[in-house]
Design a protein around this motif. Structure first.
Motif, PDB file in Angstrom:
ATOM      1  N   VAL A   1      -2.881   7.576  12.057  1.00  0.00           N
ATOM      2  CA  VAL A   1      -4.184   7.316  11.438  1.00  0.00           C
ATOM      3  C   VAL A   1      -4.010   6.437  10.205  1.00  0.00           C
ATOM      4  CG1 VAL A   1      -6.191   8.355  10.310  1.00  0.00           C
ATOM      5  CG2 VAL A   1      -5.189   9.443  12.330  1.00  0.00           C
ATOM      6  N   ALA A   2      -2.993   6.734   9.391  1.00  0.00           N
ATOM      7  CA  ALA A   2      -2.753   5.952   8.177  1.00  0.00           C
ATOM      8  C   ALA A   2      -2.443   4.495   8.504  1.00  0.00           C
ATOM      9  CB  ALA A   2      -1.607   6.574   7.383  1.00  0.00           C
ATOM     10  N   LYS A   3      -1.619   4.258   9.512  1.00  0.00           N
ATOM     11  CA  LYS A   3      -1.285   2.884   9.907  1.00  0.00           C
ATOM     12  C   LYS A   3      -2.532   2.134  10.370  1.00  0.00           C
ATOM     13  CE  LYS A   3       3.502   3.722  11.416  1.00  0.00           C
ATOM     14  NZ  LYS A   3       4.402   3.780  12.619  1.00  0.00           N
ATOM     15  N   TYR A   4      -3.384   2.823  11.135  1.00  0.00           N
ATOM     16  CA  TYR A   4      -4.605   2.196  11.644  1.00  0.00           C
ATOM     17  C   TYR A   4      -5.504   1.786  10.477  1.00  0.00           C
ATOM     18  CZ  TYR A   4      -8.727   1.397  14.571  1.00  0.00           C
ATOM     19  OH  TYR A   4      -9.795   0.820  15.213  1.00  0.00           O
ATOM     20  N   VAL A   5      -5.726   2.704   9.542  1.00  0.00           N
ATOM     21  CA  VAL A   5      -6.583   2.412   8.390  1.00  0.00           C
ATOM     22  C   VAL A   5      -5.988   1.279   7.565  1.00  0.00           C
ATOM     23  CG1 VAL A   5      -7.454   3.330   6.207  1.00  0.00           C
ATOM     24  CG2 VAL A   5      -7.609   4.705   8.298  1.00  0.00           C
TER      25      VAL A   5
ATOM     26  N   LEU B   1       0.860  -1.170   0.000  1.00  0.00           N
ATOM     27  CA  LEU B   1       0.000   0.000   0.000  1.00  0.00           C
ATOM     28  C   LEU B   1       0.903   1.229   0.000  1.00  0.00           C
ATOM     29  CD1 LEU B   1      -3.071   0.665   0.199  1.00  0.00           C
ATOM     30  CD2 LEU B   1      -2.738   0.935   2.648  1.00  0.00           C
ATOM     31  N   THR B   2       0.729   2.089  -0.984  1.00  0.00           N
ATOM     32  CA  THR B   2       1.562   3.282  -1.108  1.00  0.00           C
ATOM     33  C   THR B   2       0.792   4.472  -0.556  1.00  0.00           C
ATOM     34  OG1 THR B   2       2.535   2.363  -3.114  1.00  0.00           O
ATOM     35  CG2 THR B   2       2.923   4.684  -2.684  1.00  0.00           C
ATOM     36  N   ILE B   3       1.337   5.087   0.504  1.00  0.00           N
ATOM     37  CA  ILE B   3       0.642   6.157   1.213  1.00  0.00           C
ATOM     38  C   ILE B   3       1.481   7.435   1.191  1.00  0.00           C
ATOM     39  CG2 ILE B   3      -0.298   6.913   3.421  1.00  0.00           C
ATOM     40  CD1 ILE B   3      -0.871   4.030   4.108  1.00  0.00           C
ATOM     41  N   GLY B   4       0.859   8.530   0.774  1.00  0.00           N
ATOM     42  CA  GLY B   4       1.523   9.826   0.784  1.00  0.00           C
ATOM     43  C   GLY B   4       1.318  10.540   2.106  1.00  0.00           C
ATOM     44  N   ILE B   5       2.398  11.070   2.663  1.00  0.00           N
ATOM     45  CA  ILE B   5       2.364  11.836   3.906  1.00  0.00           C
ATOM     46  C   ILE B   5       3.304  13.029   3.774  1.00  0.00           C
ATOM     47  CG2 ILE B   5       1.825   9.855   5.399  1.00  0.00           C
ATOM     48  CD1 ILE B   5       4.847   9.815   6.152  1.00  0.00           C
TER      49      ILE B   5
ATOM     50  N   GLU C   1      -4.096  -1.160   8.486  1.00  0.00           N
ATOM     51  CA  GLU C   1      -4.283  -2.440   9.174  1.00  0.00           C
ATOM     52  C   GLU C   1      -5.713  -2.952   8.999  1.00  0.00           C
ATOM     53  OE1 GLU C   1      -3.759  -4.477  13.608  1.00  0.00           O
ATOM     54  OE2 GLU C   1      -3.597  -2.302  13.372  1.00  0.00           O
ATOM     55  N   LYS C   2      -6.695  -2.053   9.101  1.00  0.00           N
ATOM     56  CA  LYS C   2      -8.087  -2.453   8.928  1.00  0.00           C
ATOM     57  C   LYS C   2      -8.366  -2.905   7.485  1.00  0.00           C
ATOM     58  CE  LYS C   2      -9.472  -1.790  13.131  1.00  0.00           C
ATOM     59  NZ  LYS C   2      -9.925  -2.940  13.962  1.00  0.00           N
ATOM     60  N   LEU C   3      -7.590  -2.397   6.544  1.00  0.00           N
ATOM     61  CA  LEU C   3      -7.742  -2.804   5.143  1.00  0.00           C
ATOM     62  C   LEU C   3      -6.956  -4.069   4.828  1.00  0.00           C
ATOM     63  CD1 LEU C   3      -7.575   0.627   3.266  1.00  0.00           C
ATOM     64  CD2 LEU C   3      -9.591  -0.663   3.944  1.00  0.00           C
ATOM     65  N   GLY C   4      -6.209  -4.574   5.821  1.00  0.00           N
ATOM     66  CA  GLY C   4      -5.501  -5.832   5.632  1.00  0.00           C
ATOM     67  C   GLY C   4      -4.022  -5.713   5.356  1.00  0.00           C
ATOM     68  N   TYR C   5      -3.422  -4.534   5.645  1.00  0.00           N
ATOM     69  CA  TYR C   5      -2.007  -4.321   5.368  1.00  0.00           C
ATOM     70  C   TYR C   5      -1.224  -4.091   6.655  1.00  0.00           C
ATOM     71  CZ  TYR C   5      -3.509  -3.774   0.550  1.00  0.00           C
ATOM     72  OH  TYR C   5      -4.062  -3.997  -0.688  1.00  0.00           O
ATOM     73  N   SER C   6      -0.144  -4.809   6.828  1.00  0.00           N
ATOM     74  CA  SER C   6       0.733  -4.605   7.978  1.00  0.00           C
ATOM     75  C   SER C   6       1.662  -3.431   7.701  1.00  0.00           C
ATOM     76  CB  SER C   6       1.554  -5.872   8.251  1.00  0.00           C
ATOM     77  OG  SER C   6       2.364  -6.186   7.135  1.00  0.00           O
ATOM     78  N   GLU C   7       2.344  -2.946   8.748  1.00  0.00           N
ATOM     79  CA  GLU C   7       3.224  -1.783   8.580  1.00  0.00           C
ATOM     80  C   GLU C   7       4.330  -2.037   7.562  1.00  0.00           C
ATOM     81  OE1 GLU C   7       4.709   0.274  11.967  1.00  0.00           O
ATOM     82  OE2 GLU C   7       2.872  -0.034  13.137  1.00  0.00           O
ATOM     83  N   ASP C   8       4.842  -3.273   7.519  1.00  0.00           N
ATOM     84  CA  ASP C   8       5.935  -3.536   6.580  1.00  0.00           C
ATOM     85  C   ASP C   8       5.457  -3.650   5.136  1.00  0.00           C
ATOM     86  OD1 ASP C   8       4.716  -6.002   6.646  1.00  0.00           O
ATOM     87  OD2 ASP C   8       6.426  -7.079   7.468  1.00  0.00           O
ATOM     88  N   GLN C   9       4.136  -3.572   4.917  1.00  0.00           N
ATOM     89  CA  GLN C   9       3.602  -3.551   3.556  1.00  0.00           C
ATOM     90  C   GLN C   9       3.286  -2.135   3.077  1.00  0.00           C
ATOM     91  OE1 GLN C   9       0.512  -6.613   4.559  1.00  0.00           O
ATOM     92  NE2 GLN C   9       1.028  -7.417   2.543  1.00  0.00           N
TER      93      GLN C   9
ATOM     94  N   GLU D   1      14.185   6.202   8.455  1.00  0.00           N
ATOM     95  CA  GLU D   1      13.259   5.454   7.617  1.00  0.00           C
ATOM     96  C   GLU D   1      11.893   5.298   8.272  1.00  0.00           C
ATOM     97  OE1 GLU D   1      15.009   1.737   6.621  1.00  0.00           O
ATOM     98  OE2 GLU D   1      16.677   2.610   5.500  1.00  0.00           O
ATOM     99  N   GLU D   2      11.710   5.839   9.473  1.00  0.00           N
ATOM    100  CA  GLU D   2      10.463   5.651  10.201  1.00  0.00           C
ATOM    101  C   GLU D   2       9.696   6.965  10.328  1.00  0.00           C
ATOM    102  OE1 GLU D   2       9.085   2.839  11.171  1.00  0.00           O
ATOM    103  OE2 GLU D   2      10.773   1.745  10.281  1.00  0.00           O
ATOM    104  N   PRO D   3       8.500   7.054   9.746  1.00  0.00           N
ATOM    105  CA  PRO D   3       7.706   8.272   9.879  1.00  0.00           C
ATOM    106  C   PRO D   3       6.981   8.309  11.216  1.00  0.00           C
ATOM    107  CG  PRO D   3       6.482   6.680   8.594  1.00  0.00           C
ATOM    108  CD  PRO D   3       7.821   6.047   8.909  1.00  0.00           C
ATOM    109  N   SER D   4       6.583   9.502  11.644  1.00  0.00           N
ATOM    110  CA  SER D   4       5.845   9.654  12.891  1.00  0.00           C
ATOM    111  C   SER D   4       4.846  10.795  12.742  1.00  0.00           C
ATOM    112  CB  SER D   4       6.789   9.935  14.062  1.00  0.00           C
ATOM    113  OG  SER D   4       7.484  11.162  13.862  1.00  0.00           O
ATOM    114  N   GLY D   5       3.874  10.838  13.666  1.00  0.00           N
ATOM    115  CA  GLY D   5       2.913  11.923  13.677  1.00  0.00           C
ATOM    116  C   GLY D   5       1.478  11.418  13.644  1.00  0.00           C
ATOM    117  N   PHE D   6       0.543  12.327  13.880  1.00  0.00           N
ATOM    118  CA  PHE D   6      -0.872  11.989  13.932  1.00  0.00           C
ATOM    119  C   PHE D   6      -1.363  11.410  12.612  1.00  0.00           C
ATOM    120  CE2 PHE D   6      -5.327  13.478  13.295  1.00  0.00           C
ATOM    121  CZ  PHE D   6      -5.938  12.667  14.245  1.00  0.00           C
ATOM    122  N   ASP D   7      -1.039  12.060  11.488  1.00  0.00           N
ATOM    123  CA  ASP D   7      -1.451  11.540  10.186  1.00  0.00           C
ATOM    124  C   ASP D   7      -0.911  10.129   9.960  1.00  0.00           C
ATOM    125  OD1 ASP D   7      -2.874  13.783   9.520  1.00  0.00           O
ATOM    126  OD2 ASP D   7      -1.341  14.628   8.194  1.00  0.00           O
ATOM    127  N   VAL D   8       0.317   9.905  10.379  1.00  0.00           N
ATOM    128  CA  VAL D   8       0.955   8.594  10.205  1.00  0.00           C
ATOM    129  C   VAL D   8       0.239   7.546  11.050  1.00  0.00           C
ATOM    130  CG1 VAL D   8       3.091   7.278  10.527  1.00  0.00           C
ATOM    131  CG2 VAL D   8       3.178   9.611   9.619  1.00  0.00           C
TER     132      VAL D   8
END
Length: 288
Positions: free
Chosen positions: A73-77, A47-51, A79-87, A64-71
Motif C-alpha cells: 500500500v505504501a509503495k502504491y501511494v 520519501l521517508t516511510i515508517g513500517i 508512486e501516486k505522489l510522484g516517488y519511485s521505489e528507489d526514492q 534490504e527489501e521490505p514486504s507485506g500488505f502495508d508495504v
C-alpha cells in the motif's frame, strides 16, 4: 514546479534552495521528502516511510527489501505522489514510537497497522483508513471446535508479552482460558503448530499474514469471526489536511483499480482468509 505542502517537505525544500543560492552544494540538505523538476513531486527527492520490520505479511524487513500488505500500500501511494521505489527510505516504526517519529519529523508518513483513535489524533493526523481489521483467532487447520472467543474456555491461548488482546478474551469472553506468553507472534504460531497452544489472537490480517508464511501454510487458519474493529490509517504529521486528501485520492485509486484486493490476496494466500466484507474496502474518515 509543484511542491509538497507538508511542513517537513516545505522546510526541506526551502533549505535546499537556500544552500544552492549560497553555493553550498557539498553541504547536506534536508532529510524530509522534497520535490523538484517538472517530472513530478518526487524527482530528485525522497520519501521517508515508517513500517513494521517484524510483522510477516504486513511489514517485514528481510535484508534490504521490505514486504507485506502495508508495504505494498505504501509503495502504491508513494508512486501516486510522484516517488519511485528507489526514492523511498524505509524506517522501522515500532508501535510505541509511531507518534514520536511523526511529531519529530523523522518520517513523512507511517503505514504500520496504525489504528486510528481519538487519543492518537491529539498528536498526529491520519489518512484513510485503508483497511479495517478485527481481533480474531488463529487455530490449527483441522480445528473445528474453536469458532469464536467463547470456545476458548479451558483452552490454551498464546499471549504476546505486553499485548492486551489475549487478556481481553480472558476478561470478556472466556474467564477460564489459559494464557501462555511468548515474546512475539511468530513464536506464538510456532507454539500453535507444535500443539502447545490451541489458538493465537490478534488482528485478523496480522494472523493471516503469519499463516501465509511458507513454514505455516496449510497448517493453520484464521477462524474468520472478528470481534472488534481496528481502522488502519496512514499516520501523517498533525494538521496536514492537503497531504491527507492526496493520500486518500491515491488510496481510492488503489481500491478502484483492484490493487487493494490484489495486495490482500497476495499477502494472505493459503490461509482461507477474507476481509470482513461489511467493512472492507473501508470508507475514508474526514481529513482534519
Amino acid at each position: 514546479m509543484r511542491t509538497r505542502t507538508t511542513g517537513a517537505i516545505a522546510l526541506a525544500a526551502a533549505a535546499a534552495l537556500t544552500l544552492a543560492a549560497c553555493g553550498g552544494g557539498d553541504e547536506p540538505g534536508g532529510t524530509g521528502a522534497t520535490g523538484g523538476g517538472d517530472g513530478g513531486e518526487g524527482e530528485g527527492g525522497s520519501l521517508t516511510i515508517g513500517i513494521k520490520f517484524d510483522q510477516p505479511g504486513l511489514g517485514f524487513m528481510e535484508g534490504e527489501e521490505p514486504s507485506g500488505f502495508d508495504v505494498d500500500v505504501a509503495k502504491y501511494v508513494a508512486e501516486k505522489l510522484g516517488y519511485s521505489e528507489d526514492q523511498i527510505e524505509w524506517v522501522e516504526a515500532p508501535s510505541a514510537q509511531r507518534e514520536t517519529l511523526l511529531s519529530t519529523g523523522q518520517v513523512d508518513m507511517i503505514f504500520a497497522t496504525y489504528s486510528i483513535t481519538d487519543e492518537r489524533r491529539e498528536t498526529v493526523s491520519f489518512a484513510g483508513p485503508y483497511f479495517v481489521a478485527g481481533q480474531d483467532l488463529l487455530v490449527a487447520a483441522d480445528n473445528t471446535d474453536i469458532t469464536g472467543p467463547e470456545a476458548l474456555e479451558g483452552k490454551n491461548l498464546c499471549s504476546v508479552t505486553g499485548s492486551t488482546s489475549a487478556q481481553r478474551i480472558k476478561d470478556e469472553h472466556a474467564a477460564g482460558v489459559n494464557l501462555l506468553e511468548q515474546p512475539g507472534y511468530a513464536e506464538c504460531v510456532t507454539a500453535l503448530v507444535a500443539g502447545q497452544v490451541d489458538a493465537v489472537t490478534t488482528d485478523d490480517i496480522i494472523l493471516a499474514g503469519l499463516g501465509a508464511q511458507p513454514a505455516n501454510q496449510g497448517k493453520v487458519k484464521v477462524v474468520g469471526n472478528p470481534f472488534s474493529e481496528e481502522n488502519y490509517g496512514v499516520g501523517i504529521p498533525k494538521g496536514e489536511v492537503e497531504l491527507c486528501e492526496e493520500i486518500n485520492t491515491a488510496l481510492q485509486e488503489m481500491i478502484d483499480d483492484g490493487s487493494w484486493e490484489e495486495f490482500v490476496r497476495a499477502n494472505t494466500e493459503g490461509t482461507g482468509y477474507t476481509p470482513n466484507e461489511s467493512l472492507n474496502p473501508p470508507e475514508f474518515q474526514p481529513c482534519s
